[in-house]
Design a protein around this motif. Structure first.
Motif, PDB file in Angstrom:
ATOM      1  N   ILE A 373       0.836  -1.200   0.000  1.00  0.00           N
ATOM      2  CA  ILE A 373       0.000   0.000   0.000  1.00  0.00           C
ATOM      3  C   ILE A 373       0.867   1.246   0.000  1.00  0.00           C
ATOM      4  O   ILE A 373       0.549   2.236  -0.672  1.00  0.00           O
ATOM      5  CB  ILE A 373      -0.950  -0.013   1.210  1.00  0.00           C
ATOM      6  CG1 ILE A 373      -1.982  -1.134   1.057  1.00  0.00           C
ATOM      7  CG2 ILE A 373      -1.656   1.333   1.358  1.00  0.00           C
ATOM      8  CD1 ILE A 373      -3.018  -1.170   2.147  1.00  0.00           C
ATOM      9  N   ASN A 374       1.975   1.214   0.744  1.00  0.00           N
ATOM     10  CA  ASN A 374       2.860   2.383   0.765  1.00  0.00           C
ATOM     11  C   ASN A 374       3.436   2.670  -0.620  1.00  0.00           C
ATOM     12  O   ASN A 374       3.547   3.833  -1.032  1.00  0.00           O
ATOM     13  CB  ASN A 374       3.987   2.160   1.767  1.00  0.00           C
ATOM     14  CG  ASN A 374       3.500   2.206   3.210  1.00  0.00           C
ATOM     15  OD1 ASN A 374       2.460   2.802   3.493  1.00  0.00           O
ATOM     16  ND2 ASN A 374       4.227   1.572   4.109  1.00  0.00           N
ATOM     17  N   ILE A 375       3.797   1.605  -1.356  1.00  0.00           N
ATOM     18  CA  ILE A 375       4.310   1.791  -2.715  1.00  0.00           C
ATOM     19  C   ILE A 375       3.221   2.388  -3.608  1.00  0.00           C
ATOM     20  O   ILE A 375       3.469   3.317  -4.388  1.00  0.00           O
ATOM     21  CB  ILE A 375       4.797   0.452  -3.290  1.00  0.00           C
ATOM     22  CG1 ILE A 375       6.022  -0.049  -2.509  1.00  0.00           C
ATOM     23  CG2 ILE A 375       5.133   0.596  -4.769  1.00  0.00           C
ATOM     24  CD1 ILE A 375       7.244   0.812  -2.653  1.00  0.00           C
ATOM     25  N   LEU A 376       2.017   1.870  -3.493  1.00  0.00           N
ATOM     26  CA  LEU A 376       0.914   2.381  -4.313  1.00  0.00           C
ATOM     27  C   LEU A 376       0.588   3.824  -3.945  1.00  0.00           C
ATOM     28  O   LEU A 376       0.335   4.662  -4.821  1.00  0.00           O
ATOM     29  CB  LEU A 376      -0.326   1.500  -4.140  1.00  0.00           C
ATOM     30  CG  LEU A 376      -0.212   0.056  -4.630  1.00  0.00           C
ATOM     31  CD1 LEU A 376      -1.507  -0.710  -4.366  1.00  0.00           C
ATOM     32  CD2 LEU A 376       0.132   0.025  -6.114  1.00  0.00           C
ATOM     33  N   LEU A 377       0.598   4.132  -2.656  1.00  0.00           N
ATOM     34  CA  LEU A 377       0.328   5.510  -2.226  1.00  0.00           C
ATOM     35  C   LEU A 377       1.389   6.463  -2.761  1.00  0.00           C
ATOM     36  O   LEU A 377       1.071   7.569  -3.219  1.00  0.00           O
ATOM     37  CB  LEU A 377       0.271   5.584  -0.700  1.00  0.00           C
ATOM     38  CG  LEU A 377      -1.078   5.367  -0.028  1.00  0.00           C
ATOM     39  CD1 LEU A 377      -0.936   5.455   1.484  1.00  0.00           C
ATOM     40  CD2 LEU A 377      -2.108   6.370  -0.522  1.00  0.00           C
TER      41      LEU A 377
END
Length: 910
Positions: A373-377
């Motif tokens: 999720i951090n990468i996508l954010l």
């Protein structure tokens, strides 16, 4: 939380941003007016649109008030605060603001192209970041869907130095019961074990059905804080007596009984045994994914497990969850569990020391998906930033075009604050429109995302766009629009620019007017968005390279044309098992369209595994390992024809044959990995004999008669693992898989089902093509590649639009200069080179900054890469060439336009 509570909370939060004198004198009046405006907006425009307009009005008034108080008119503001009638002036100021908003809307409607491009650009970024925020909200921010979910923990074995770790092992039944009896920090402690159940002979569904469920202790549902919608759960007495009772999920009840309440107390046949249905769970109940119950549809008493397994303190096979008592912290629970572990270690020294740990069920459910999720954010955040920078450039160009208008207004007495307010109004309207559009796109996108996402995402069933997500979308869109709207607002309204705009040099001609400072600002924006786009494009390039490497992995078998049917025999006696699978294999081989067939216990690329320790008769484990421990390897049970059906090559010796049967010499095949290690130990693999470990699958020793190729049994990213193959007739199993290679272009699954059911019609069958598992193995890397690739393509397109608009604006501003150059002898080619050089310079500088930034941040993608480093030079070079080439293309159209400017045209515009 109700809408009124949300509004009150937001209103009081915004009130904190007002100057303190106004909060003291007019705070209550502001809140009261906002309440009236909210009700009016909701009545006229509906809850969602009305809420958007309400937020926009309140947000803009905060900006205007602080502008007047601290920048534009501090002296007048102090007089306003000191006046006795300040409260009566507040509604009038807001009314004036609403009039300004209406005028702004009319102004934007007169520039439809600018309006559409700006809104779509910003909405693209808002939609992307809102979709990912909705995923973040559903997976990480929202509590689990159980009452007081923060009190639910998982309990299990932990290593000595990680007694508080979150990676917990399964408990033995005896340890579980001891923990349940001795714990004082837990209200309840429950245990569960996943299991497959087979329904037969019920309802309109004539085919048997395999249903995934769990064996659970009576405390399971109380620990989660949920109870059945209809009926009850089973009691402690029923569990102790191993009663044949079950609780059904709502989905299973609807599917097999069409929602009839007659199912309660009805007898159903499960695993060839009559069970009584005692309860049906509510439709919103979601089995806890953190303990591997995702998709569970049936629950039965825990004591129905194998009594011998339950009586062994060595075997950990239960996953435990507990509900902490109120006011008990996780640290306190962990401390108590550690003390109980010490007690049990002292009481049962023959088992060894035990360390128990606890972790929140939420953390166990989410796992390491936080990193994803951090990468996508970060990716969508970059896209939103690029979109906002692009809009800032468009706003600056529009403001420069209107400089003469602002100069006239300043000459007529308009203050700088009024001009800034008008430009901020435009930003607010653009941001609000983009927020509404982006939220709508995100709402539709989330619905599609939830049903089509090919990877395992925890809590994906709870993914929705709720009030929190909509509020996030609006705040982000308005904040980004206003923030980047300040750049042109402050530039065109400062005193030096205003004086320049009122001079003759700045106002002659009908061409676009602007200063070199404006051009530098726009160039800086283009460089910034190009650099950001390069970071995304580099990440996408690395993922593409990684995906290509995965596709090139040597599988060791040929999946094309191979179909698989998974089944479990209801026989338990070894000889009857042998006869059953012998009949199944004979029927399948005789089926039309089947070229070859075999049976095995594990399917390639399924991540299934069975481990055994081997003891070779001629060599010791220390010879293989350099230390004295068991030679551990994966093993698999198979029949003759299995390896040939998959296309696994035979390297040396022979494969399984018809003579290899129960009672004959026990034989085994090993893969090249095992054979290579044996050769390194100085022995020839063929003819070597070994016995299985202390808890082996059977007694006696086995002779290695053949060496076969390595295959990818689990992940594509794994190195070749040790593997041995045992003949099914010599080591029978209940759960097996039938593999059949069909003739080209023919699907044999329907025929395979019929043939197997001709042997036993009560078996549930699951059939699929082997290529499906290969596609599933590639699904996650393909998904990340496509998602980041799409974001990168959009960001690069936005950056190129910025290059194009900046150069186009520069060409318009320099039409007279270009005309004079042409009149003085400049050629069209020299003009083309002049404009192209500027475009390439902007893109080149942005690319260089972006590549440097990428080299510093792409290490975050290392967990998603295979066969390529995070600083792969070929990928970086390809990205540089791609972006520079695209920059040349984007610069060519404005350059061609400049070539066509004639001296007569340029001079006639004066």
């Amino acid at each position: 939380m109700s809408g009124a509570t949300h509004r009150s909370l937001l209103s009081r939060l915004l009130l904190l941003f007002y100057p303190s004198p106004l909060r003291g004198s007019d705070g209550d009046q502001i809140l009261g007016w906002w309440s009236e405006r909210w009700e009016e907006r909701r009545r006229r425009s509906g809850a969602v649109l009305g809420g958007v307009l309400f937020i926009g009005e309140a947000f803009l008034d905060v900006l205007r008030t602080r502008w007047h108080a601290h920048i534009a008119e501090p002296d007048l503001w102090q007089l306003h605060v000191d006046s006795q009638d300040s409260r009566s002036r507040f509604p009038g100021r807001v009314t004036q603001q609403l009039d300004d908003l209406r005028l702004t809307a009319r102004s934007l409607m007169r520039a439809p192209a600018f309006l559409v491009v700006s809104v779509l650009t910003l909405a693209t970024g808002v939609a992307a970041v809102t979709m990912v925020f909705s995923l973040l909200n559903s997976v990480l921010l929202k509590p689990l869907p159980y009452p007081d979910a923060h009190r639910i923990v998982q309990v299990g074995y932990a290593s000595q130095d990680l007694a508080e770790a979150d990676d917990l092992g399964s408990l033995s039944a005896l340890d579980f019961f001891d923990l349940s009896d001795r714990s004082t920090t837990l209200d309840s402690l429950a245990a569960s074990r996943g299991a497959m159940f087979t329904f037969t002979g019920l309802g309109p569904m004539s085919e048997p059905e395999a249903v995934f469920g769990a064996l659970v202790s009576p405390e399971f549902f109380p620990a989660l804080g949920v109870m059945p919608r209809w009926g009850r759960t089973f009691s402690a007495a029923e569990d102790a007596n191993r009663a044949a009772v079950v609780v059904l999920s709502y989905e299973l009840w609807q599917r097999r009984w069409q929602g009839s309440l007659d199912v309660l107390d009805q007898t159903v046949t499960i695993d060839q045994e009559p069970f009584t249905v005692v309860g049906v769970m509510p439709p919103d109940f979601r089995p806890p994914e953190g303990i591997y119950q995702e998709g569970a549809e049936l629950w039965a008493p825990l004591q129905r497990v194998d009594p011998e397994l339950a009586a062994n303190r060595h075997d950990g096979f239960l996953i435990a969850i507990g509900r902490m008592k109120k006011d008990v912290s996780l640290e306190a629970a962990r401390t108590e569990l550690a003390l109980i572990g010490d007690q049990l270690s002292a009481e049962y020294p023959e088992v060894g020391e035990r360390w128990f740990g606890a972790s929140s069920l939420h953390l166990q459910t989410v796992g390491d998906f936080t990193r994803t999720i951090n990468i996508l954010l970060a990716s969508v955040g970059l896209l939103l930033l690029i979109a906002s920078v692009n809009v800032a450039g468009l706003l600056l160009a529009r403001a420069v075009e209107r400089r003469r208008e602002f100069s006239v207004r300043r000459a007529l007495g308009a203050r700088r604050s009024h001009i800034v307010a008008q430009l901020l109004n435009e930003s607010l309207v653009l941001g609000s429109a983009a927020g509404i559009l982006g939220a709508g796109v995100a709402w539709a996108g989330v619905r599609a995302f939830r049903s089509a996402i090919p990877i395992e995402v925890p809590r994906i069933g709870e993914l929705v766009v709720d009030q929190r997500v909509l509020l996030f979308a609006m705040v982000v869109s308005v904040a980004m629009a206003v923030l980047f709207g300040l750049i042109p607002a402050l530039r065109v309204s400062n005193g030096r620019q205003a004086r320049a705009g009122s001079s003759v040099a700045a106002t002659v001609g009908r061409g676009v007017v602007g200063s070199r400072s404006d051009e530098r600002t726009r160039a800086s924006l283009v460089i910034a968005e190009t650099a950001l786009a390069v970071v995304l494009v580099t990440g996408a390039g690395l993922l593409i390279s990684s995906y290509q490497r995965l596709q090139e992995v040597e599988l060791g078998f040929t999946p094309d044309g191979v179909e698989v049917v998974a089944l479990t025999s209801d026989e338990t006696e070894p000889e009857r098992l042998r006869e059953f699978y012998r009949q199944v294999l004979d029927q399948v081989r005789a089926a039309p369209g089947v070229e070859s067939a075999g049976i095995a216990s594990i399917t390639p690329l399924s991540r299934g595994r069975q481990m055994q320790g081997l003891s070779f008769e001629e060599i010791g484990a220390q010879t293989l390992h350099g230390e004295n421990h068991v030679y551990s390897t994966h093993y698999q049970v198979a029949t003759e024809g299995y390896l040939q059906t998959l296309g696994v090559p035979l390297r040396r010796g022979r494969g399984f044959e018809g003579r290899d049967r129960n009672g004959s010499a026990r034989v085994a095949l090993v893969n090249e990995k095992v054979a290579g290690e044996l050769r390194e130990a100085g022995v020839e693999p063929l003819g070597q004999r070994f016995s299985l470990g202390e808890h082996g699958v059977s007694d006696g020793s086995f002779e290695i008669v053949g060496v076969v190729g390595n295959i990818q049994q689990a992940k594509l990213t794994d190195d070749a693992m040790r593997r041995i193959y045992l003949h099914y007739d010599q080591v029978p199993r209940e759960r097996m898989r039938v593999f059949a290679r069909a003739a080209s272009g023919i699907s044999a699954l329907p025929v395979l089902r019929e043939r197997i059911w001709s042997v036993n019609a009560d078996l549930p069958l699951v059939g699929y093509e082997l290529n499906v598992l290969l596609d599933r193995a590639l699904a996650a890397p393909r998904f990340y590649m496509q998602l980041i690739g799409a974001l990168a393509a959009i960001s690069l397109a936005l950056a190129l639009v910025g290059v194009y608009s900046t150069l186009s604006h520069g060409v318009e501003r320099r039409r007279r200069e270009v005309g004079l150059r042409m009149a003085l002898g400049a050629t069209e080619r020299s003009v083309l080179r002049l404009i192209l050089r500027r475009g390439v310079l902007l893109v080149g500088v942005g690319s260089a900054i972006g590549l440097i930034t990428s080299s510093l941040v792409t290490h975050l993608l290392e967990a998603f890469l295979f066969g390529v480093t995070s600083t792969d030079p070929r990928t970086f070079a390809a990205v540089a060439a791609l972006v520079l080439g695209a920059g040349v293309v984007a610069s060519f159209v404005p350059a061609r336009r400049a070539m066509r400017v004639t001296p007569a045209q340029a001079l006639s515009e004066d």
